[in-house]
Design a protein around this motif. Structure first.
Motif, mmCIF file in Angstrom:
data_model
loop_
_atom_site.group_PDB
_atom_site.id
_atom_site.type_symbol
_atom_site.label_atom_id
_atom_site.label_comp_id
_atom_site.label_asym_id
_atom_site.label_seq_id
_atom_site.Cartn_x
_atom_site.Cartn_y
_atom_site.Cartn_z
ATOM 1 N N GLU A 149 15.877 6.899 151.485
ATOM 2 C CA GLU A 149 15.052 7.444 152.559
ATOM 3 C C GLU A 149 13.609 6.954 152.473
ATOM 4 O O GLU A 149 12.970 6.655 153.494
ATOM 5 N N GLU A 150 13.081 6.851 151.269
ATOM 6 C CA GLU A 150 11.685 6.427 151.106
ATOM 7 C C GLU A 150 11.472 5.007 151.612
ATOM 8 O O GLU A 150 10.405 4.677 152.152
ATOM 9 N N TYR A 151 12.491 4.154 151.479
ATOM 10 C CA TYR A 151 12.360 2.774 151.953
ATOM 11 C C TYR A 151 12.450 2.704 153.479
ATOM 12 O O TYR A 151 11.873 1.804 154.102
ATOM 13 N N VAL A 152 13.183 3.645 154.063
ATOM 14 C CA VAL A 152 13.238 3.720 155.527
ATOM 15 C C VAL A 152 11.883 4.179 156.056
ATOM 16 O O VAL A 152 11.335 3.602 157.005
ATOM 17 N N GLU A 153 11.318 5.195 155.413
ATOM 18 C CA GLU A 153 10.032 5.738 155.843
ATOM 19 C C GLU A 153 8.897 4.728 155.666
ATOM 20 O O GLU A 153 7.963 4.680 156.464
ATOM 21 N N SER A 154 9.011 3.889 154.623
ATOM 22 C CA SER A 154 7.963 2.895 154.371
ATOM 23 C C SER A 154 8.113 1.653 155.237
ATOM 24 O O SER A 154 7.226 0.796 155.269
ATOM 25 N N GLY A 155 9.250 1.545 155.934
ATOM 26 C CA GLY A 155 9.473 0.391 156.793
ATOM 27 C C GLY A 155 10.048 -0.817 156.084
ATOM 28 O O GLY A 155 10.150 -1.900 156.666
ATOM 29 N N GLU A 156 10.474 -0.650 154.822
ATOM 30 C CA GLU A 156 11.035 -1.775 154.066
ATOM 31 C C GLU A 156 12.510 -2.011 154.371
ATOM 32 O O GLU A 156 13.014 -3.127 154.216
ATOM 33 N N MET A 157 13.213 -0.962 154.786
ATOM 34 C CA MET A 157 14.636 -1.062 155.077
ATOM 35 C C MET A 157 14.968 -0.353 156.373
ATOM 36 O O MET A 157 14.208 0.498 156.845
ATOM 37 N N LYS A 158 16.132 -0.696 156.913
ATOM 38 C CA LYS A 158 16.651 0.028 158.072
ATOM 39 C C LYS A 158 18.153 0.220 157.908
ATOM 40 O O LYS A 158 18.832 -0.586 157.260
ATOM 41 N N SER A 159 18.644 1.312 158.479
ATOM 42 C CA SER A 159 20.059 1.643 158.397
ATOM 43 C C SER A 159 20.790 1.092 159.613
ATOM 44 O O SER A 159 20.318 1.201 160.740
ATOM 45 N N LEU A 160 21.964 0.528 159.366
ATOM 46 C CA LEU A 160 22.791 0.009 160.458
ATOM 47 C C LEU A 160 23.725 1.074 161.011
ATOM 48 O O LEU A 160 24.379 0.856 162.031
ATOM 49 N N GLY A 161 23.771 2.232 160.358
ATOM 50 C CA GLY A 161 24.652 3.309 160.799
ATOM 51 C C GLY A 161 25.277 4.007 159.609
ATOM 52 O O GLY A 161 25.142 3.553 158.468
ATOM 53 N N ILE A 162 25.962 5.095 159.860
ATOM 54 C CA ILE A 162 26.625 5.845 158.797
ATOM 55 C C ILE A 162 28.129 5.897 159.027
ATOM 56 O O ILE A 162 28.607 5.862 160.168
ATOM 57 N N LEU A 163 28.860 5.978 157.936
ATOM 58 C CA LEU A 163 30.323 5.993 157.979
ATOM 59 C C LEU A 163 30.841 7.425 158.057
ATOM 60 O O LEU A 163 31.665 7.858 157.244
ATOM 61 N N ALA A 164 30.353 8.170 159.026
ATOM 62 C CA ALA A 164 30.732 9.578 159.203
ATOM 63 C C ALA A 164 31.226 9.794 160.629
ATOM 64 O O ALA A 164 31.035 8.939 161.502
ATOM 65 N N GLU A 165 31.838 10.936 160.853
ATOM 66 C CA GLU A 165 32.347 11.239 162.189
ATOM 67 C C GLU A 165 31.239 11.718 163.122
ATOM 68 O O GLU A 165 31.346 11.583 164.340
ATOM 69 N N GLU A 166 30.181 12.292 162.542
ATOM 70 C CA GLU A 166 29.069 12.789 163.353
ATOM 71 C C GLU A 166 27.749 12.361 162.741
ATOM 72 O O GLU A 166 27.655 12.086 161.538
ATOM 73 N N ARG A 167 26.702 12.316 163.569
ATOM 74 C CA ARG A 167 25.370 11.993 163.069
ATOM 75 C C ARG A 167 24.879 13.103 162.143
ATOM 76 O O ARG A 167 25.291 14.255 162.257
ATOM 77 N N LEU A 168 23.997 12.732 161.249
ATOM 78 C CA LEU A 168 23.434 13.697 160.311
ATOM 79 C C LEU A 168 22.231 14.390 160.926
ATOM 80 O O LEU A 168 21.410 13.759 161.604
ATOM 81 N N GLU A 169 22.141 15.689 160.675
ATOM 82 C CA GLU A 169 21.011 16.464 161.174
ATOM 83 C C GLU A 169 19.688 15.913 160.650
ATOM 84 O O GLU A 169 18.682 15.890 161.363
ATOM 85 N N GLN A 170 19.698 15.438 159.416
ATOM 86 C CA GLN A 170 18.485 14.927 158.797
ATOM 87 C C GLN A 170 18.062 13.563 159.354
ATOM 88 O O GLN A 170 16.891 13.195 159.318
ATOM 89 N N PHE A 171 19.053 12.808 159.889
ATOM 90 C CA PHE A 171 18.771 11.483 160.459
ATOM 91 C C PHE A 171 19.424 11.378 161.839
ATOM 92 O O PHE A 171 20.368 10.596 162.037
#
Length: 331
Positions: free
Chosen positions: A222-244
């Motif tokens: 999460e810290e790397y997402v917040e700092s702009g160093e990384m980005k997520s391509l998606g999650i392997l879950a059936e529903e989106r996460l409340e936190q993201f």
């Protein structure tokens, strides 16, 4: 016996003496039994083997729960990171340990995959399960902020046009390994799968540009997402996460692959049931009732989810069957 019967006085004396002696022995045995029943497990620190390196999600989740369980059990839980062979080095050490309750393994679904993929000749069913404590539905594919694809759909499209060009980090025989095989099978994409080690090693490889994609837990980076160093391509879950809420699922992007990671605790075979139950009950109290723990663990984008040994075994049986079928379909 006949000599004793011919000497009545001596016989009475001997019988009386034996009676006193037997009574004393019985008293000692009774006392010993009471002491055994009264002795409380645990009476010494418990070694917790984490079959993964320090700094990863397995290590972090285990240390967090262990910290709160110490209050319930009244002893220290000492974490030992034992890396190697997709986690099988650590699990095998616990499997071969004395079944006295003072060594336990904290791991996840990779224990099943180690067996399915041929790294081990044993699995979760060979241990005494203490239960499941955490459910992780934040399994994601991370790329650097400069990557030319912004989501899983674009990454798959690129990989199909450029077979073998997308370097994806994993650890052979581990949880992410089967994810990659399943996605290749589902989409027809062809990755260059790189054995980069454990979770922290894979993150380091991505930051250093040695790989293009890292499957990991979103809460861990999460810290790397917040700092702009990384980005997520998606999650392997059936529903989106409340936190993201802005991170889409792979299913939304037309990739019908989902993976949940369950974190389990297990003792060596033949560990006494009362020992396992004592440990499991402490886990239940923390995971179910300790709001401070629940808040802290939830901040990692995972769910506090307790399952007792029987419930854990049932879930793992179902998961093992699914993984086995999935692996067979990718061969």
């Amino acid at each position: 016996m006949s000599k004793w019967m011919s000497k009545k006085t001596g016989s009475i004396f001997m019988i009386s003496t034996m009676t006193v002696m037997l009574a004393a022995c019985g008293s000692e045995e009774s006392s010993g039994s009471s002491e055994g029943e009264g002795s409380k497990y645990p009476e010494d620190s418990i070694e917790v083997v984490v079959p993964a390196g320090a700094g990863g999600d397995t290590d972090r989740n285990t240390r967090t729960l262990a910290n709160y369980m110490e209050e319930e059990l009244g002893v220290s839980l000492v974490i030992q990171n034992v890396e190697g062979s997709g986690g099988s080095t650590g699990t095998s050490e616990v499997l071969d340990s004395d079944p006295d309750g003072y060594r336990v393994v904290a791991y996840h679904d990779a224990m099943l995959l180690n067996n399915i993929l041929g790294l081990t000749d044993y699995s979760y069913s060979d241990f005494e399960l203490a239960g499941i404590s955490i459910l992780d539905q934040s399994n994601t594919f991370m790329v650097s902020a400069e990557a030319e694809y912004d989501n899983a759909e674009e990454m798959i499209e690129y990989a199909k046009k450029n077979p073998g060009d997308v370097n994806v980090a994993t650890e052979t025989g581990a949880f992410t390994h089967l994810q990659l095989l399943a996605i290749q099978q589902e989409t027809g994409a062809e990755f260059n799968i790189v054995d980069a080690g454990g979770a922290s090693d894979k993150i380091t490889a991505l930051l250093g540009g040695q790989v293009d994609v890292v499957p990991t837990s979103l809460g861990l980076v999460e810290e790397y997402v917040e700092s702009g160093e990384m980005k997520s391509l998606g999650i392997l879950a059936e529903e989106r996460l409340e936190q993201f809420p802005d991170v889409p699922t792979f299913q939304e992007q037309g990739i019908d692959v989902t993976f949940d990671k369950t974190f389990m605790w297990a003792f060596p075979p033949e560990t006494p049931e009362e020992v396992v139950n004592t440990f499991s009950e402490a886990m239940e109290t923390v995971v179910t009732d300790n709001e401070e723990f629940r808040e802290e663990i939830s901040s990692y984008a995972v769910q506090p989810e307790y399952m007792n040994p029987d419930e854990a075994e049932k879930l793992l049986d179902e998961t093992n069957e699914y993984y086995t079928e999935l692996n067979e379909s990718t061969e």
